[in-house]
Design a protein around this motif. Structure first.
Motif, PDB file in Angstrom:
ATOM      1  N   GLN A  16       0.824  -1.206   0.000  1.00  0.00           N
ATOM      2  CA  GLN A  16       0.000   0.000   0.000  1.00  0.00           C
ATOM      3  C   GLN A  16       0.861   1.261   0.000  1.00  0.00           C
ATOM      4  N   ASN A  17       0.371   2.287  -0.674  1.00  0.00           N
ATOM      5  CA  ASN A  17       0.900   3.639  -0.494  1.00  0.00           C
ATOM      6  C   ASN A  17       0.085   4.307   0.608  1.00  0.00           C
ATOM      7  N   VAL A  18       0.759   4.965   1.530  1.00  0.00           N
ATOM      8  CA  VAL A  18       0.066   5.627   2.634  1.00  0.00           C
ATOM      9  C   VAL A  18       0.260   7.135   2.527  1.00  0.00           C
ATOM     10  N   LEU A  19      -0.857   7.854   2.533  1.00  0.00           N
ATOM     11  CA  LEU A  19      -0.855   9.316   2.500  1.00  0.00           C
ATOM     12  C   LEU A  19      -1.536   9.849   3.757  1.00  0.00           C
ATOM     13  N   SER A  20      -1.201  11.064   4.120  1.00  0.00           N
ATOM     14  CA  SER A  20      -1.820  11.720   5.273  1.00  0.00           C
ATOM     15  C   SER A  20      -2.608  12.933   4.808  1.00  0.00           C
ATOM     16  N   GLY A  21      -3.655  13.250   5.538  1.00  0.00           N
ATOM     17  CA  GLY A  21      -4.463  14.420   5.201  1.00  0.00           C
ATOM     18  C   GLY A  21      -5.265  14.899   6.400  1.00  0.00           C
ATOM     19  N   ARG A  22      -6.083  15.898   6.166  1.00  0.00           N
ATOM     20  CA  ARG A  22      -6.907  16.479   7.229  1.00  0.00           C
ATOM     21  C   ARG A  22      -8.374  16.357   6.845  1.00  0.00           C
ATOM     22  N   ILE A  23      -9.194  15.948   7.804  1.00  0.00           N
ATOM     23  CA  ILE A  23     -10.629  15.819   7.556  1.00  0.00           C
ATOM     24  C   ILE A  23     -11.254  17.212   7.481  1.00  0.00           C
ATOM     25  N   ASP A  24     -11.873  17.493   6.352  1.00  0.00           N
ATOM     26  CA  ASP A  24     -12.586  18.759   6.182  1.00  0.00           C
ATOM     27  C   ASP A  24     -14.042  18.637   6.613  1.00  0.00           C
ATOM     28  N   LYS A  25     -14.633  17.455   6.348  1.00  0.00           N
ATOM     29  CA  LYS A  25     -16.062  17.330   6.564  1.00  0.00           C
ATOM     30  C   LYS A  25     -16.434  15.872   6.771  1.00  0.00           C
ATOM     31  N   VAL A  26     -17.371  15.620   7.684  1.00  0.00           N
ATOM     32  CA  VAL A  26     -17.926  14.281   7.879  1.00  0.00           C
ATOM     33  C   VAL A  26     -19.288  14.248   7.205  1.00  0.00           C
ATOM     34  N   ALA A  53     -21.504   8.247   6.350  1.00  0.00           N
ATOM     35  CA  ALA A  53     -20.543   7.157   6.504  1.00  0.00           C
ATOM     36  C   ALA A  53     -19.228   7.434   5.791  1.00  0.00           C
ATOM     37  N   SER A  54     -19.037   8.679   5.323  1.00  0.00           N
ATOM     38  CA  SER A  54     -17.812   9.057   4.609  1.00  0.00           C
ATOM     39  C   SER A  54     -17.214  10.317   5.213  1.00  0.00           C
ATOM     40  N   VAL A  55     -15.950  10.539   4.873  1.00  0.00           N
ATOM     41  CA  VAL A  55     -15.289  11.792   5.254  1.00  0.00           C
ATOM     42  C   VAL A  55     -14.651  12.399   4.011  1.00  0.00           C
ATOM     43  N   ARG A  56     -14.564  13.708   3.996  1.00  0.00           N
ATOM     44  CA  ARG A  56     -13.869  14.399   2.918  1.00  0.00           C
ATOM     45  C   ARG A  56     -12.544  14.904   3.467  1.00  0.00           C
ATOM     46  N   ILE A  57     -11.468  14.569   2.762  1.00  0.00           N
ATOM     47  CA  ILE A  57     -10.112  14.824   3.242  1.00  0.00           C
ATOM     48  C   ILE A  57      -9.354  15.697   2.256  1.00  0.00           C
ATOM     49  N   THR A  58      -8.563  16.615   2.783  1.00  0.00           N
ATOM     50  CA  THR A  58      -7.618  17.377   1.980  1.00  0.00           C
ATOM     51  C   THR A  58      -6.222  16.855   2.284  1.00  0.00           C
ATOM     52  N   ALA A  82      -0.964  17.844  -2.493  1.00  0.00           N
ATOM     53  CA  ALA A  82      -0.961  17.521  -3.927  1.00  0.00           C
ATOM     54  C   ALA A  82      -2.266  16.914  -4.408  1.00  0.00           C
ATOM     55  N   LEU A  83      -3.293  16.877  -3.556  1.00  0.00           N
ATOM     56  CA  LEU A  83      -4.575  16.313  -3.938  1.00  0.00           C
ATOM     57  C   LEU A  83      -5.684  17.310  -3.679  1.00  0.00           C
ATOM     58  N   GLU A  84      -6.648  17.316  -4.583  1.00  0.00           N
ATOM     59  CA  GLU A  84      -7.877  18.008  -4.263  1.00  0.00           C
ATOM     60  C   GLU A  84      -8.663  17.164  -3.264  1.00  0.00           C
ATOM     61  N   SER A  85      -9.781  17.632  -2.832  1.00  0.00           N
ATOM     62  CA  SER A  85     -10.560  16.957  -1.805  1.00  0.00           C
ATOM     63  C   SER A  85     -10.870  15.509  -2.195  1.00  0.00           C
ATOM     64  N   PRO A  90     -14.052  16.810  12.000  1.00  0.00           N
ATOM     65  CA  PRO A  90     -13.374  17.802  11.163  1.00  0.00           C
ATOM     66  C   PRO A  90     -12.127  18.324  11.865  1.00  0.00           C
ATOM     67  N   GLY A  91     -11.055  18.444  11.088  1.00  0.00           N
ATOM     68  CA  GLY A  91      -9.786  18.917  11.638  1.00  0.00           C
ATOM     69  C   GLY A  91      -8.830  17.812  12.029  1.00  0.00           C
ATOM     70  N   ASP A  92      -9.320  16.553  12.150  1.00  0.00           N
ATOM     71  CA  ASP A  92      -8.445  15.432  12.511  1.00  0.00           C
ATOM     72  C   ASP A  92      -7.435  15.148  11.400  1.00  0.00           C
ATOM     73  N   GLN A  93      -6.189  14.847  11.799  1.00  0.00           N
ATOM     74  CA  GLN A  93      -5.191  14.354  10.853  1.00  0.00           C
ATOM     75  C   GLN A  93      -5.342  12.839  10.755  1.00  0.00           C
ATOM     76  N   VAL A  94      -5.431  12.314   9.549  1.00  0.00           N
ATOM     77  CA  VAL A  94      -5.664  10.883   9.342  1.00  0.00           C
ATOM     78  C   VAL A  94      -4.744  10.350   8.251  1.00  0.00           C
ATOM     79  N   ASP A  95      -4.594   9.030   8.247  1.00  0.00           N
ATOM     80  CA  ASP A  95      -3.843   8.340   7.190  1.00  0.00           C
ATOM     81  C   ASP A  95      -4.831   7.566   6.328  1.00  0.00           C
ATOM     82  N   PHE A  96      -4.538   7.479   5.036  1.00  0.00           N
ATOM     83  CA  PHE A  96      -5.317   6.628   4.148  1.00  0.00           C
ATOM     84  C   PHE A  96      -4.376   5.940   3.168  1.00  0.00           C
ATOM     85  N   ALA A  97      -4.839   4.810   2.631  1.00  0.00           N
ATOM     86  CA  ALA A  97      -3.964   3.955   1.825  1.00  0.00           C
ATOM     87  C   ALA A  97      -4.594   3.609   0.490  1.00  0.00           C
TER      88      ALA A  97
END
Length: 369
Positions: free
Chosen positions: A244-254, A257-262, A265-268, A281-288
């Motif tokens: 897996q590639n792992v990226l980090s981002g910040r939750i903009d909106k819940v 059952a989904s979250v929108r992350i910024t 180098a990626l749009e939302s 919202p505001g949490d730093q999270v990892d996604f793969a």
């Protein structure tokens, strides 16, 4: 599976081991292994996997916790009374004994007469396909043949659980692959529980019914091989298994059952919450994103609708036969790779230093815990 497959169930509960009273080599581990299963304890050196193996075998006593084999508490019992056998990394064959006598040695210790020892040794040699080597000494054997002898010697005592400590580490790559197949085949034929310690990810995934990923004396994730590889729980498991590639981002909106992350180098990006429960919202999270799901496009190409893309530069290319490993300079990821099928790559090959677009479908990314 044979009829023996119902035996050899192993359960460890709150298992701990400390050598100095402070540092925990194994830290409160609990795990259930079904009888007749092939389990791999996977992790880097020093993570506690071999210590767990030795405690199950009775070669070390736990600081705390319980060890049950077929619901019998075996903690404190000598190794012989536990119905386990251990196959060591070095094989530990007696150089002055023949293959037949090496395999029969434990039966000799138990007092069986010579005729019975040899009868059972001959039957075991047939089972692991080394009958033609019966009169040779270990020095006259290849590494793979020595491994078969060591496995036969361990299995001849009819253990409920066979414990294997890095059994393939001394073999070259070609033989390692062959012996993976042999181990799995022999485990099925014997119908007993195998618990196999390894630091090699591919080895665990290829062999195991149950993969147990460990770090610093704790279990990070346990489950079927495909589940652990495809849906890692957290960054450690995703990066250690390497798929897996792992990226980090910040939750903009819940959003239900989904979250929108910024992310850099990626749009939302929209991701399902999945097993993660507390998100705000505001949490730093990892996604793969699985590396074999990444598509590489030219900068003037448009990704398909419903996908995500990162513009990046190729740092390195490595031909792997069936695929090409492409290393990308990706903001926000320490090691971003695309595994591109060989035929697809060479239809229109890229070069080192070239700017590309790494794209993937929105349903391929997953939020990590």
């Amino acid at each position: 599976m044979t009829s023996q497959a119902a035996s050899g169930a192993v359960e460890i509960a709150g298992l701990a081991k400390s050598y100095d009273g402070e540092t925990m080599a194994v830290d409160g581990v609990s795990l259930k292994i079904e009888g007749g299963a092939y389990c791999c304890l996977l992790g880097p050196s020093g993570c506690g996997k071999t210590t767990i193996l030795r405690m199950i075998a009775g070669h070390e006593e736990p600081t705390a916790g319980d060890i049950l084999i077929d619901d019998e508490d075996v903690a404190g019992l000598p190794p012989l009374a536990r119905r386990t056998a251990m196959m060591f990394q070095s094989y530990a064959l007696f150089p002055h004994l023949s293959v037949r006598d090496n395999i029969a040695f434990s039966l000799r210790v138990r007092g069986l007469d010579r005729a019975e020892r040899h009868r059972r040794a001959e039957a075991m040699m047939e089972k692991v396909r080394i009958a033609d080597l019966a009169d040779r000494r270990p020095a006259q054997l290849s590494g793979g043949q020595q491994q078969r002898v060591a496995l036969a010697r361990a299995a001849i005592t009819e253990p409920k659980v066979l414990l294997l400590d890095e059994p393939l580490s001394a073999l070259d790559e070609k033989l390692r692959i062959e012996m993976r197949e042999e181990l799995r085949s022999m485990q099925r034929d014997l119908g007993i529980t195998f618990i196999h310690v390894t630091h090699t990810q591919l080895e665990a995934i290829a062999l195991a019914d149950l993969v147990v990923v460990m770090d610093h004396g704790k279990i990070k994730q346990a489950g079927p091989a495909r589940e652990v590889y495809d849906t890692p729980h957290d960054r450690y498991v995703a990066e250690f298994l390497g798929g897996q590639n792992v990226l980090s981002g910040r939750i903009d909106k819940v959003e239900g059952a989904s979250v929108r992350i910024t992310a850099p180098a990626l749009e939302s990006v929209s991701l399902p919450i999945g097993r993660r429960r507390n998100v705000n919202p505001g949490d730093q999270v990892d996604f793969a994103i699985r590396r074999d799901q990444i598509r590489l496009l030219r900068p003037d190409a448009s990704p398909e609708a419903g996908g995500f893309a990162i513009t990046s530069r190729i740092q390195a290319l490595e031909y792997q036969g069936s695929f090409v490993k492409v290393r990308l300079d990706c903001d926000g990821a320490d090691d971003f790779l695309a595994l591109v099928p060989e035929r697809s790559f060479f239809r229109d090959p890229f070069t080192v230093g070239e700017v590309v677009v790494a794209a993937w479908d929105d349903d391929q990314a997953q939020l990590l815990a």
